[in-house]
Design an enzyme around this catalytic site. Sequence first.
Site, PDB file in Angstrom:
ATOM      1  N   GLU A 298       0.692  12.722   5.186  1.00  0.00           N
ATOM      2  CA  GLU A 298      -0.755  12.549   5.027  1.00  0.00           C
ATOM      3  C   GLU A 298      -1.268  11.543   6.045  1.00  0.00           C
ATOM      4  O   GLU A 298      -0.597  10.551   6.363  1.00  0.00           O
ATOM      5  CB  GLU A 298      -1.076  12.082   3.606  1.00  0.00           C
TER       6      GLU A 298
ATOM      7  N   GLU B  44     -10.392   6.487   4.827  1.00  0.00           N
ATOM      8  CA  GLU B  44     -11.123   6.267   3.586  1.00  0.00           C
ATOM      9  C   GLU B  44     -12.189   5.200   3.845  1.00  0.00           C
ATOM     10  O   GLU B  44     -11.874   4.081   4.254  1.00  0.00           O
ATOM     11  CB  GLU B  44     -10.196   5.816   2.460  1.00  0.00           C
TER      12      GLU B  44
ATOM     13  N   ASN C 177      -4.386   5.069   6.405  1.00  0.00           N
ATOM     14  CA  ASN C 177      -3.026   5.071   5.861  1.00  0.00           C
ATOM     15  C   ASN C 177      -2.277   6.263   6.448  1.00  0.00           C
ATOM     16  O   ASN C 177      -2.886   7.259   6.858  1.00  0.00           O
ATOM     17  CB  ASN C 177      -3.055   5.158   4.336  1.00  0.00           C
TER      18      ASN C 177
ATOM     19  N   GLY D 240     -11.635  -4.860  -4.841  1.00  0.00           N
ATOM     20  CA  GLY D 240     -10.557  -4.655  -5.801  1.00  0.00           C
ATOM     21  C   GLY D 240     -11.013  -4.185  -7.161  1.00  0.00           C
ATOM     22  O   GLY D 240     -10.287  -4.343  -8.157  1.00  0.00           O
TER      23      GLY D 240
ATOM     24  N   ARG E  66       4.179  -8.571   0.925  1.00  0.00           N
ATOM     25  CA  ARG E  66       4.679  -7.218   0.650  1.00  0.00           C
ATOM     26  C   ARG E  66       5.897  -6.892   1.496  1.00  0.00           C
ATOM     27  O   ARG E  66       6.811  -6.212   1.029  1.00  0.00           O
ATOM     28  CB  ARG E  66       3.576  -6.188   0.912  1.00  0.00           C
TER      29      ARG E  66
END
EC number: 2.4.1.207
Length: 293
Positions: free
Chosen positions: A106, A110, A125, A204, A279
């Site tokens: 993909e 967005e 992404n 968020g 992360r």
Amino acid sequence: MGRLSSTLCLTFLILATVAFGVPPKKSINVPFGRNYFPTWAFDHIKYLNGGSEVHLVLDKYTGTGFQSKGSYLFGHFSMHIKMVAGDSAGTVTAFYLSSQNSEHDEIDFEFLGNRTGQPYILQTNVFTGGAGNREQRINLWFDPSKDYHSYSVLWNMYQIVFFVDDVPIRVFKNSKDVGVKFPFNQPMKIYSSLWNADDWATRGGLEKTNWEKAPFVASYRGFHVDGCEASVNAKFCETQGKRWWDQKEFQDLDANQYKRLKWVRKRYTIYNYCTDRVRFPVPPPECRRDRDI
């Protein structure tokens, strides 16, 4: 004098091409129905000017979306979009390519709405083999709700490049040699949608959609598709190596394009997974090749 003027003009065009790099080919205006069809909430898609312009409508009941008729292995995929105007917090306008299986590939644009006066956020992404977590976010350097702007993906065997008005904002290089999967054998369809995502899209999820401002409208033009069309089960493009996007000048960014990418990185990037040490204490291997660290 006429010959001198022609020579000077030609020289200027050559120098301009060198200075600004080789942009992707311009899309051709074709009606929506040539390459796309609606997929849900058909009554929330409005057709204008014989289908050369389409409006997606979001209200408190539903959003809507469409997809391409064909599936593609490599190409240049673009859309001209004018985003939801005004108080767009909680809304997401998505333009992306995706294969149709559990270990899908993909490529995502967005556009995350915001309160009036606050900038739109563009999140990109890349998923390979079902794995994503490669989010990058930028503030756009213009108001995308004021006019149409071009958003495009150049995808070949060597790289995936995200463009905004021919400015490269992200590169994902083929790094299979260092163990990173790359989309190369799963045809993808093209999708776009407008939907409510106020559980996460704006700050968020702190900013909720103000339904008093509904309906929300995203406008589209430019429905030409310049890709290698293939069946969903195809493993290769029959014209591989023969199309313009396979040629040498599109296998990497040139020096000026990297300069413009660096400009976006320095002035407008607000999140990059490559530099997120919480992360990813060790940067993913593709990040160094993509010049993102």
